[in-house]
Scaffold this motif. Structure first.
Motif, PDB file in Angstrom:
ATOM      1  N   LEU A 100       4.173  -7.714   8.768  1.00 15.17           N
ATOM      2  CA  LEU A 100       4.319  -8.592   7.607  1.00 15.17           C
ATOM      3  C   LEU A 100       5.316  -9.734   7.794  1.00 15.17           C
ATOM      4  N   ILE A 108      -7.835  -8.047  -0.198  1.00 17.12           N
ATOM      5  CA  ILE A 108      -9.008  -7.210   0.024  1.00 17.12           C
ATOM      6  C   ILE A 108     -10.167  -7.749  -0.813  1.00 17.12           C
ATOM      7  N   GLU A 113     -11.234  -0.948  -0.404  1.00 19.71           N
ATOM      8  CA  GLU A 113     -10.805  -1.338   0.937  1.00 19.71           C
ATOM      9  C   GLU A 113      -9.308  -1.126   1.134  1.00 19.71           C
ATOM     10  N   THR A 114      -8.909  -1.109   2.411  1.00 19.88           N
ATOM     11  CA  THR A 114      -7.487  -1.042   2.729  1.00 19.88           C
ATOM     12  C   THR A 114      -7.092  -2.311   3.471  1.00 19.88           C
ATOM     13  N   GLN A 118      -0.499  -4.370   5.611  1.00 20.56           N
ATOM     14  CA  GLN A 118       0.679  -3.767   4.959  1.00 20.56           C
ATOM     15  C   GLN A 118       1.202  -2.581   5.756  1.00 20.56           C
ATOM     16  N   TYR A 119       0.492  -2.252   6.806  1.00 22.35           N
ATOM     17  CA  TYR A 119       0.890  -1.097   7.626  1.00 22.35           C
ATOM     18  C   TYR A 119       1.340  -1.554   9.008  1.00 22.35           C
ATOM     19  N   SER A 120       2.314  -0.847   9.543  1.00 24.69           N
ATOM     20  CA  SER A 120       2.707  -1.056  10.933  1.00 24.69           C
ATOM     21  C   SER A 120       2.459   0.260  11.651  1.00 24.69           C
ATOM     22  N   PHE A 149      -7.299   7.234   7.963  1.00 25.48           N
ATOM     23  CA  PHE A 149      -7.689   6.021   7.224  1.00 25.48           C
ATOM     24  C   PHE A 149      -9.184   5.686   7.278  1.00 25.48           C
TER      25      PHE A 149
END
Lengths: 550, 455
Positions: A100, A108, A113-114, A118-120, A149
Motif C-alpha cells: 500500500l 473491487i 471480490e477481494t 490491502q494484503y501483504s 483466499f
C-alpha cells in the motif's frame, strides 16, 4: 522584512546551464566525475539532443533516488492488479515495504471480490530457508494462500536471496498451477538485476505478456476500444482518463495496470489500439502486442491541457469517424470551460516562477506541460531510471549499446499469432494512416521539448540537488519522498510526483485543476516566512539566559 | 476493506499475511542516524536503501540520508568488496561524515562479504581519511526484525568505539540506551534524566536529527545525535542502562564484557511502573532524591487514571507491534484496569510470550504472528479498542473498532513527532488518546438520548 536580505526566490539571478553544470560536478573523485559528467547535460541543441549516459550503474556511495528491480516489477507494474493474490518470496522487508505504499488506487467490481492490494503476503524467509532452499516454503505458501483466499490467480516475486540460493520459482509455480487449477506464475525480479527499477518493468512486461495477455478471447463489439498502457492510477489518474474517454465515447478495455482487473488484462488483445502513457515502463508490452496481434500503438500524454487535448484528438483521428471527432471537440470545449477560470485565477501568481523536476521515467517530461500551462519555467529536469530513448527520442534505439546489465534481462522473441493477428483490421488501418503522415510507435523524448540551455540530469544525486537549489533558488521542485524534506528544509516546496503528496488526480482536465490549485498553494505559501521571529529583527542581547536553578 | 478475511482460522506454516515486523537493516539505519555526523550505509542492492529511507521518511517526515553499495548482478556474483571500497571513497569525498556505519542486507550476507576485512583494506589503501571511522553491523533480513537490526547497530557502536576504562574510578555518568523509540521519546527520557540532575550519554539519540527544527537551511548532519567522542568514552562511565530488552540487551552485554561495566536492563518506560523502574534506577545509581516536580508529575498521572478509570475498566484491547513496546503497554493496560485480550508480535520469541502471559493471564499471546491472525481472532472475539501502528487502520476500518496508533511506523498521523509516549507525561498522553478515541466512537454511534455532554 527587506527585499535585500530576503529576496523572493524568483528575484534571484540564476547561473547559466554551463556554469551550473560545472559547479554540480565539483567535489567528485575522478572516476565518479567521469561517470556523472555523462549523465549531466546542458540541452544546447534541443532539436538534435546530445547523447546522455542514461540507464547506467549508479556509482556506489552516491545518495541516489533509485530503487531496485523488485520495486519496478512488483511495486509498479504488477502490484496494482487488484484481484491477483501477490506473494513475495523472500525475507519480510520487500513484501512489507511494497504494501500500500504506491497509491495505485483500485476498487473491487463486485461485492464478493477481494482487493489483494490491502494484503501483504510473503514467505518470510528465515535463515534455514537460505541454507536449505526456499522452494518447499514457497510451494506451501502458495497452497496456504489458495486455501485461505481462493483467488483466481497467484503471482510470485523473487527477492535478492532467492536468485542467489537458486530457488526455481517458475517450477514451483508451474506445479502449483497444475495442482490448484488456477493461473500461478512467477517473476525473477531479484533486486540486484539491472541498474534500477527499470529492469523490473521489463521483467514484469514479459511476465504479463506470457501469462495473462490473450487468455480471454471474448470479443468486444464496441467500435472504439483501446488499452491505456503505462498508467498506474496514482491518486486516481486512470479514473479521470477513463471519465474523459467515456464522455467521448471511447471504451478502455484495460489500463496497464492502474485499477485494472486480471480479466481485463486477459482480454485486452481485443482492443483496436494501444496508447502509451509511461513509455519507459511499458513500451515493451506495446511492441510485443503489435508483433503478436497487430495492434498499433502511439504515445499519448494526459498530463497537462495541451497533451490531453492532443491525445484525445489523435485517438479520434485514428478511428477516423466524424461523429467521434466532433464528440471529442465537444468534450474538450465543455471541460475547458471548467478549467479556464481556475487557470486564469492562478496564473498571475504562478507566472514566471521556476521549477525543476527529478522523477520517474516519464513524469519529469509529462509534468513540464502542467507547469507550462501555468506559465512557469522548468529550468532543469531529469529521470530517475529512464533510458536514452526517453531523453533523446525513440529514433536513437538502434544506436543504444547493450551493456551487461541490460543483457541479463530477457528479451522475448515474439511471433505473429496466426489466428488472432489483425483481428480488427488494425494493421490495414495503421498502414493507410501512416501513408497520410500519422505517426505510430513514436516518442520524441524529453529533451526535444525542453528549452535550449536547460539542464538535463539523469539519476540526480543528493549532492547535486542540494547544489542546484543553492544556485537557482527555485520556486518548487517535483521529486519523491526521499528528497521532499531535504528540499523543504531549505524553504523550497517539494511536490512529490510519485505519491502526489496523497492528493490528485492530476491527469486529464479535472486533474489539471487539482494540480494548478495545489502548485498555487505551495508556491504562494507563507509558511517558509514564519521562520522569522520578532527577535530576529530586533536583537537586544547576545547571551542566552542562564538556566534557572531548581 | 480486507474482504478476503474470514473468521475461520487455519494454521499457516509458510505464508505470512500482513506482517507485524519488517527487516533488520531499517533498524540499523535508524540507530546510525542517532549518531552525530554519521552516514548510514546499506551494503546491498539500491532497493533496500531506497525502501528504508522512504519508510523512515514517511514516519518522521524528515530528511533521511543514507548511502548504498548499489549492487548489480556482477557484484552479486563476484562479491561486494569493490562496491563497498568505492562507496567509502565517495562518501568521505562527497558527503564528509565523521563516521560511516555500514549494515549488511540479505544479499551481501548470502554471498558472504567479510565487512571487517573490506573496511581494513580500505583503511590500508588510504580511503578512510585520518580521524574518520567506518564501523559495521551484520543485519541479514532473514534473521530477527527491524528491532534486532537496531540492537545490532547499537552493539556495533560499543564493539567498535567503546574503550575499556582507563581512569581509576568510573566517571559519574550513565550510558542510556533508549531502545527503538521515537525522537520525541528520546527527548522525554533525557528530560527525566535532566530533571533528576544526572550526567548521562544517550546512545543513540535521534532527537534534533529526526525532529530537527526548520530554519531555512538544510544540514546533512544536524546538530543532534550522540557525539562519536562520547561513544569512545562509554567505557569510562559508571553504569549502562538499557531500555527495552530486545533493542538494548546486545549492547549491554557487550559493554559489560568489553569494559567490565555494570549494566541494568529495564523495560521501555511506558506506563506507571515501567517509568517508576527507570526513574528509580537512575535515582539509585546517582544517589539523588526524586525532585518534587517529578513526584507531582507522577501524581497528576495517577489522578488522571483515577478520573478516567470508569471508562477504561475491563475494556478489551487488541494490541500488535514490537515486543519491547508491547511488554510495557500490556503492563500499563493492566495497571489502568483494561483487559489486554490479544497481544501479537511479528518478531519471534517464546520467552516473550511467557512474559506477556504472566502480565496478562488469559490473553491470547503470539510471537512470530501477523495481523491477519489478529484480525481473524477479533472476528471471533470482538474487542473495544485496537492499539498498534498505522497498518492497524485497515482492521479498524473493516471491523469499526476504535483505534489508537502506537509504535512504529506511524505513517498517517503527526503527534508522535512532537509528543512522547514514555514517562509519566507520555502515559497521560496515552490515556488521553485512548479515552478520546473511545468517547468519539460512542458519541458517533449512540442514540441522541444517550449522548453525554460531560464525561
Amino acid at each position: 522584512m527587506s527585499e535585500e536580505t530576503h529576496p523572493s526566490p524568483s528575484a534571484h539571478v540564476p547561473p547559466t546551464g554551463a556554469e551550473a553544470r560545472e559547479k554540480l560536478l565539483e567535489n567528485y573523485p575522478k572516476k565518479t566525475l567521469r561517470k556523472r559528467s555523462k549523465q549531466m547535460l546542458v540541452n544546447e541543441t534541443p532539436e538534435t539532443p546530445a547523447q546522455i549516459g542514461a540507464n547506467s550503474r549508479t556509482v556506489p556511495g552516491i545518495i541516489t533516488q533509485r530503487g531496485c528491480s523488485y520495486a519496478g516489477c512488483k511495486g509498479v507494474v504488477i502490484g496494482p492488479i487488484y484481484d491477483i493474490l501477490h506473494i513475495t518470496h523472500g525475507p519480510i522487508g520487500c513484501g512489507y515495504y511494497s504494501w500500500l505504499s504506491r497509491r495505485n488506487k483500485t476498487r473491487i467490481r463486485e461485492d464478493n471480490e477481494t482487493n489483494y492490494l490491502q494484503y501483504s503476503m510473503s514467505t518470510d524467509m528465515q535463515e534455514n530457508h537460505i541454507v536449505f532452499g526456499g522452494e518447499k516454503q514457497l510451494a506451501q505458501a502458495i497452497e496456504e494462500a489458495y486455501e485461505e483466499f481462493k483467488p483466481k490467480a497467484i503471482s510470485v516475486y523473487a527477492t535478492c536471496p532467492v536468485g542467489l540460493i537458486g530457488d526455481d520459482i517458475h517450477s514451483v509455480c508451474a506445479e502449483a498451477k497444475k495442482k490448484l487449477g488456477i493461473n500461478v506464475f512467477g517473476f525473477s525480479c531479484e533486486g540486484y538485476k539491472g541498474v534500477s527499477q527499470s529492469a523490473g518493468h521489463h521483467i514484469a512486461n514479459n511476465g504479463v505478456f506470457k501469462n495473462m495477455i490473450g487468455l480471454d478471447d471474448t470479443e468486444q463489439d464496441y467500435p472504439y476500444t483501446i488499452n491505456v498502457l503505462g498508467e498506474y492510477n496514482i491518486g486516481g489518474d486512470a479514473w479521470e482518463i477513463d471519465r474523459v474517454l467515456n464522455l467521448c465515447g471511447i471504451k478502455v478495455i484495460g489500463t496497464l495496470s492502474g485499477g485494472v482487473s486480471y480479466d481485463e488484462i486477459c482480454n485486452c488483445h481485443q482492443a483496436n489500439l494501444n496508447v502509451v502513457m509511461c513509455h519507459r515502463s511499458i513500451n515493451y508490452m506495446a511492441e510485443m502486442m503489435e508483433t503478436k496481434f497487430g495492434i498499433p500503438w502511439f504515445k499519448v500524454n494526459f498530463i497537462g491541457l495541451e497533451g490531453t487535448k492532443k491525445s484525445l484528438r489523435k485517438i479520434a483521428q485514428y478511428f477516423g469517424d466524424k461523429t467521434l471527432i466532433d464528440r471529442v471537440e465537444e468534450v474538450i470545449a465543455a471541460e475547458m470551460a471548467e478549467v479556464r477560470p481556475v487557470l486564469e485565477d492562478v496564473k498571475p501568481r504562478t507566472s514566471g516562477k521556476k521549477a525543476a523536476l527529478f522523477v520517474g521515467g516519464s513524469r519529469a517530461h509529462h509534468y513540464q506541460d502542467l507547469f507550462t500551462d501555468m506559465d512557469m519555467e522548468v529550468f532543469a529536469a531529469g529521470y530517475e531510471f529512464a533510458h536514452r530513448d526517453d531523453y533523446e527520442g525513440r529514433d536513437v534505439l538502434p544506436n543504444i549499446k547493450v551493456d551487461a546489465d541490460t543483457r541479463n534481462i530477457e528479451d522475448l522473441t515474439i511471433e505473429q499469432d496466426e489466428t488472432r493477428f489483425n483481428l480488427r483490421q488494425t494493421v490495414d488501418r495503421k498502414k493507410s494512416l501512416e501513408d497520410s503522415g500519422f505517426e505510430f510507435s513514436d516518442y520524441e523524448g524529453m529533451m526535444r521539448q525542453m528549452k535550449k540551455d536547460t539542464l538535463v540530469i539523469d539519476d540526480i544525486s543528493h549532492h547535486e540537488l542540494e547544489k542546484l537549489i543553492e544556485m537557482y533558488k527555485p520556486d518548487i521542485i517535483g521529486s519523491g519522498v526521499k528528497d521532499k524534506y531535504v528540499i523543504e528544509k531549505m524553504g523550497i516546496p517539494c511536490k512529490q510526483l510519485h505519491s502526489y503528496d496523497y492528493g490528485g488526480p492530476y491527469a486529464g482536465f479535472k486533474g489539471a485543476i487539482n494540480f494548478y490549485e495545489e502548485i498555487d498553494r505551495m508556491t504562494s505559501s507563507k509558511v517558509w516566512q514564519l521562520n522569522r521571529a520578532p527577535w530576529d529583527e530586533e536583537p537586544v542581547a547576545k547571551e542566552e539566559p542562564a538556566a534557572v536553578s531548581a | 476493506m480486507l474482504e478476503g478475511t474470514t473468521a475461520e482460522i487455519r494454521e499457516r506454516k509458510a505464508l505470512r499475511v500482513n506482517p507485524v515486523k519488517t527487516c533488520q537493516p531499517i533498524g540499523a539505519m535508524y540507530a546510525a542516524l542517532g549518531v552525530n555526523g554519521c552516514m548510514p550505509h546499506s551494503h546491498g542492492s539500491q532497493g533496500c536503501c531506497a525502501y528504508h529511507r522512504s519508510h523512515l521518511t514517511r514516519h518522521y517526515k524528515e530528511p533521511v540520508v543514507a548511502t548504498t553499495s548499489s549492487f548489480t548482478e556482477g557484484a552479486s556474483v563476484f562479491g561486494g568488496m569493490s562496491n563497498l571500497t568505492t562507496a567509502i571513497e565517495n562518501i568521505f569525498s562527497i558527503y564528509e561524515p565523521e563516521i560511516v556505519a555500514v549494515h549488511t542486507t540479505c544479499l551481501s550476507e548470502v554471498i558472504g562479504d567479510d565487512i571487517p576485512t573490506i573496511i581494513k583494506k580500505a583503511a590500508e589503501a588510504g580511503k578512510i581519511p585520518e580521524g574518520k571511522t567506518v564501523i559495521h553491523a551484520n543485519t541479514p533480513s532473514f534473521v530477527g526484525s527491524h528491532i534486532t537490526g537496531f540492537a545490532n547497530q547499537c552493539e556495533a557502536f560499543v564493539k567498535y568505539l567503546a574503550e575499556p576504562r582507563q581512569g581509576e574510578e568510573p566517571r559519574k555518568m550513565i550510558n542510556i540506551f533508549p531502545g527503538f523509540v521515537d525522537p520525541a521519546d528520546m527527548r522525554e527520557i533525557r528530560r527525566l534524566a535532566d530533571d533528576l540532575g544526572i550526567e548521562y550519554l544517550m546512545v543513540p539519540d535521534a532527537s534534533d536529527v529526526l525532529d530537527s527544527a526548520y530554519d531555512g537551511k538544510y544540514q546533512m548532519y544536524p546538530d543532534g545525535g550522540t557525539p562519536v567522542a562520547g561513544l569512545k568514552m562509554m567505557g569510562e562511565n559508571q553504569l549502562s542502562v538499557g531500555l527495552g530488552p530486545l533493542a538494548s540487551e546486545p549492547a549491554l552485554k557487550t559493554i559489560a564484557k568489553k569494559c567490565e561495566q555494570p549494566t541494568e536492563l529495564l523495560e521501555l518506560p511506558i506506563g506507571v511502573s515501567a517509568t517508576d523502574a527507570f526513574v528509580n534506577s537512575l535515582r539509585l545509581a546517582a544517589g539523588v532524591k526524586v525532585p518534587t516536580e517529578m513526584v507531582r508529575e507522577r501524581g497528576r498521572l495517577i489522578d488522571m487514571i483515577s478520573d478516567m478509570s470508569q471508562y477504561l475498566h475491563k475494556k478489551k484491547v487488541a494490541l500488535f507491534g514490537d515486543p519491547d513496546h508491547l511488554t510495557s503497554m500490556t503492563r500499563f493496560l493492566v495497571e489502568i484496569g483494561m483487559e489486554p485480550a490479544i497481544v501479537i508480535a511479528g518478531h519471534p520469541g517464546k520467552k516473550w510470550e511467557k512474559k506477556i502471559r504472566e502480565i496478562a493471564p488469559g490473553a491470547e499471546v503470539r510471537a512470530s504472528s501477523d495481523m491477519h491472525y489478529l484480525h481473524q481472532w477479533i472476528k471471533n472475539h470482538p474487542v473495544d479498542l485496537l492499539i498498534g501502528n498505522s497498518y492497524g487502520k485497515l482492521v479498524a476500518k473493516a471491523e469499526d473498532i476504535p483505534f489508537v496508533r502506537f509504535g512504529f511506523p506511524i505513517l498517517d498521523r503527526v503527534g508522535h513527532r512532537a509528543f512522547s509516549i514514555v514517562g509519566y507525561r507520555g502515559a497521560m498522553r496515552l490515556i488521553e488518546k485512548m479515552t478520546d478515541t473511545l468517547f468519539d466512537h460512542t458519541d458517533r454511534l449512540c442514540p441522541d438520548e444517550d449522548l453525554e455532554l460531560i464525561q
